[in-house]
Design an enzyme around this catalytic site. Sequence first.
Site, PDB file in Angstrom:
ATOM      1  N   CYS A 117      -5.036  26.038  -9.955  1.00 24.84           N
ATOM      2  CA  CYS A 117      -4.496  25.944  -8.587  1.00 24.84           C
ATOM      3  C   CYS A 117      -4.695  27.219  -7.765  1.00 24.84           C
ATOM      4  O   CYS A 117      -4.567  27.194  -6.542  1.00 24.84           O
ATOM      5  CB  CYS A 117      -3.012  25.588  -8.627  1.00 24.84           C
ATOM      6  SG  CYS A 117      -2.718  24.017  -9.435  1.00 24.84           S
ATOM      7  N   HIS A 257       0.567  27.077  -1.758  1.00 26.33           N
ATOM      8  CA  HIS A 257       0.021  26.039  -2.636  1.00 26.33           C
ATOM      9  C   HIS A 257       0.950  24.826  -2.599  1.00 26.33           C
ATOM     10  O   HIS A 257       2.172  24.967  -2.630  1.00 26.33           O
ATOM     11  CB  HIS A 257      -0.099  26.583  -4.056  1.00 26.33           C
ATOM     12  CG  HIS A 257      -0.470  25.531  -5.051  1.00 26.33           C
ATOM     13  ND1 HIS A 257      -1.544  24.700  -4.865  1.00 26.33           N
ATOM     14  CD2 HIS A 257       0.098  25.162  -6.234  1.00 26.33           C
ATOM     15  CE1 HIS A 257      -1.626  23.855  -5.882  1.00 26.33           C
ATOM     16  NE2 HIS A 257      -0.640  24.116  -6.722  1.00 26.33           N
ATOM     17  N   ASN A 287      -0.621  17.234  -4.962  1.00 30.19           N
ATOM     18  CA  ASN A 287      -1.181  18.512  -5.406  1.00 30.19           C
ATOM     19  C   ASN A 287      -2.658  18.294  -5.762  1.00 30.19           C
ATOM     20  O   ASN A 287      -2.960  17.667  -6.770  1.00 30.19           O
ATOM     21  CB  ASN A 287      -0.375  18.994  -6.621  1.00 30.19           C
ATOM     22  CG  ASN A 287      -0.852  20.333  -7.159  1.00 30.19           C
ATOM     23  OD1 ASN A 287      -1.901  20.827  -6.761  1.00 30.19           O
ATOM     24  ND2 ASN A 287      -0.082  20.900  -8.069  1.00 30.19           N
TER      25      ASN A 287
HETATM   26  O1  UT7 Z   1       0.179  23.228  -9.443  1.00 29.50           O
HETATM   27  C1  UT7 Z   1       0.559  23.970 -10.582  1.00 29.50           C
HETATM   28  C2  UT7 Z   1       1.944  24.312 -10.512  1.00 29.50           C
HETATM   29  N1  UT7 Z   1       2.775  23.136 -10.771  1.00 29.50           N
HETATM   30  C3  UT7 Z   1       3.975  23.102 -10.278  1.00 29.50           C
HETATM   31  O2  UT7 Z   1       4.342  23.989  -9.571  1.00 29.50           O
HETATM   32  C4  UT7 Z   1       4.898  21.986 -10.700  1.00 29.50           C
HETATM   33  C5  UT7 Z   1       6.238  22.576 -11.001  1.00 29.50           C
HETATM   34  N2  UT7 Z   1       7.239  21.651 -11.475  1.00 29.50           N
HETATM   35  C6  UT7 Z   1       7.811  20.693 -10.697  1.00 29.50           C
HETATM   36  O3  UT7 Z   1       7.417  20.502  -9.556  1.00 29.50           O
HETATM   37  C7  UT7 Z   1       8.974  19.918 -11.242  1.00 29.50           C
HETATM   38  O4  UT7 Z   1       9.440  20.560 -12.391  1.00 29.50           O
HETATM   39  C8  UT7 Z   1       8.644  18.436 -11.588  1.00 29.50           C
HETATM   40  C9  UT7 Z   1       8.438  17.701 -10.293  1.00 29.50           C
HETATM   41  C10 UT7 Z   1       7.408  18.367 -12.468  1.00 29.50           C
HETATM   42  C11 UT7 Z   1       9.814  17.803 -12.311  1.00 29.50           C
HETATM   43  O5  UT7 Z   1      11.021  17.932 -11.562  1.00 29.50           O
HETATM   44  P1  UT7 Z   1      12.357  18.450 -12.292  1.00 29.50           P
HETATM   45  O6  UT7 Z   1      13.391  18.401 -11.279  1.00 29.50           O
HETATM   46  O7  UT7 Z   1      12.029  19.784 -12.882  1.00 29.50           O
HETATM   47  O8  UT7 Z   1      12.635  17.342 -13.358  1.00 29.50           O
HETATM   48  P2  UT7 Z   1      12.666  17.458 -14.956  1.00 29.50           P
HETATM   49  O9  UT7 Z   1      11.294  17.601 -15.491  1.00 29.50           O
HETATM   50  O10 UT7 Z   1      13.643  18.473 -15.340  1.00 29.50           O
HETATM   51  O11 UT7 Z   1      13.226  16.040 -15.316  1.00 29.50           O
HETATM   52  C12 UT7 Z   1      14.511  15.604 -14.877  1.00 29.50           C
HETATM   53  C13 UT7 Z   1      14.712  14.171 -15.314  1.00 29.50           C
HETATM   54  C14 UT7 Z   1      14.351  13.929 -16.783  1.00 29.50           C
HETATM   55  O12 UT7 Z   1      15.269  12.997 -17.296  1.00 29.50           O
HETATM   56  P3  UT7 Z   1      16.474  13.474 -18.252  1.00 29.50           P
HETATM   57  O13 UT7 Z   1      15.821  14.151 -19.410  1.00 29.50           O
HETATM   58  O14 UT7 Z   1      17.281  14.405 -17.408  1.00 29.50           O
HETATM   59  O15 UT7 Z   1      17.156  12.187 -18.583  1.00 29.50           O
HETATM   60  C15 UT7 Z   1      13.000  13.291 -16.725  1.00 29.50           C
HETATM   61  O16 UT7 Z   1      12.720  12.453 -17.814  1.00 29.50           O
HETATM   62  O17 UT7 Z   1      13.850  13.316 -14.555  1.00 29.50           O
HETATM   63  C16 UT7 Z   1      13.075  12.496 -15.447  1.00 29.50           C
HETATM   64  N3  UT7 Z   1      11.784  12.269 -14.838  1.00 29.50           N
HETATM   65  C17 UT7 Z   1      11.531  11.232 -14.012  1.00 29.50           C
HETATM   66  N4  UT7 Z   1      12.316  10.239 -13.582  1.00 29.50           N
HETATM   67  C18 UT7 Z   1      11.762   9.338 -12.729  1.00 29.50           C
HETATM   68  C19 UT7 Z   1      10.649  13.002 -14.963  1.00 29.50           C
HETATM   69  N5  UT7 Z   1       9.664  12.462 -14.239  1.00 29.50           N
HETATM   70  C20 UT7 Z   1      10.188  11.366 -13.636  1.00 29.50           C
HETATM   71  C21 UT7 Z   1       9.666  10.396 -12.762  1.00 29.50           C
HETATM   72  N6  UT7 Z   1      10.487   9.411 -12.321  1.00 29.50           N
HETATM   73  N7  UT7 Z   1       8.391  10.448 -12.319  1.00 29.50           N
END
Ligand code: UT7
Length: 363
Positions: A117, A257, A287
Amino acid sequence: MEKINAVITGVGGYVPDYILDNEELSRIVETSDEWIMERIGVKTRHILKAEQGSGVSYMMKRAVRQLLFKTQVDPASVELVLCATTTPDYHFPSTASLIIGELGFSNAFGYDMETACSGFLYALETGANYIRSGRYKRIIICAGEHMSSMVNYQDRNTCPIFGDGAGCVLMEATTEELGLIDGYYRVDGQGYDYLHMEAGGSRNISSHETIDQRLHFVFQDGRPVFKHAVTKMSDAVETIAKRNGLTSENITWLIPHQANVRIESAVARRLGLSEDRVMINVDHMANTSAGTLPLCLWEYEPKLKKGDRLIFTAFGAGFSWGASYMIWGYDGAPEAAKSPAQFYKEGEISREEWKKICINRAS
Ligand code: UT7
């Protein structure tokens, strides 16, 4: 001798026609528009689908054709083509070679750069240094990805995040105080565990096992990546701002980004910038990795004015990150480029049509 600066003098872009929205995505994996909008801020993403088998060069060539068309630059006068991508058509030859060969850059050399990225930011600095050396006057920098080629559409943690697209800029020498003024770039080598693609390289070569284990897709542990992205981009932006006397009063645009609207807002807050001075395309393009920054420029070009102060920042696998300060070099976009719809179309002109344009211009 007068100091030579490297300034952007044109922008091109291309996104594929196919739009994958959250509603369709929620029929593929267990997710919802509500979750994706709240946690990421992406509504739709463009996917290189109809043209499958085309690779990232398909999109970059269209972006570059459009750039040449808009700037009316003779391809034979371009000396270097740099391509930032993590999804090249092939391990080799380079994507740059495919673009050079097809678009008539008869006096250019070129190569690919892979820093995920952060790719555009690093290619911009690299390209600017070729120009600052005094040896090169006109170069093209392309950046973009065919992310859908390495996104696992069974993994809801990653598949809503990414989209396909490519952008490019023309960079030229100037003695005016314009262009890329300063940059701060870092790689720490601490990011592998959180963001990688395990197989397909020389370490873990492709095999039936790697395919069965689905190791040819993006793996991301989102939370730590999120934290690092906010901290590193905010710190880099602050460093660049302090070094150049930039404040919320005199920065015209922040171009972060496009990974997640929450990340972009956090970086803007640290600078004290209001939303209307932050370029955003993540909501409708998602992204596109190396593609996000030039695609922002592509969409916002009509609003830009000569002398605008821009701060770019990026963060990606590695981890790699940085920020650049640029003074923009021209007002708005060429008349014909004011309608993005027209230029989506213009990017599709055929090779024959392109040749005709070049011949007409030369005569
Ligand atoms: O370009 C390179 C750099 N990349 C980035 O900067 C990405 C950085 N990360 C992020 O943007 C975020 O961390 C994500 C968007 C990837 C995830 O968001 P989050 O708020 O950090 O969610 P999480 O991974 O902590 O997951 C929270 C909950 C989980 O459920 P439990 O374990 O709390 O029951 C996940 O299983 O959300 C669940 N979850 C979803 N639910 C519905 C994860 N993905 C999804 C989904 N739909 N697509």
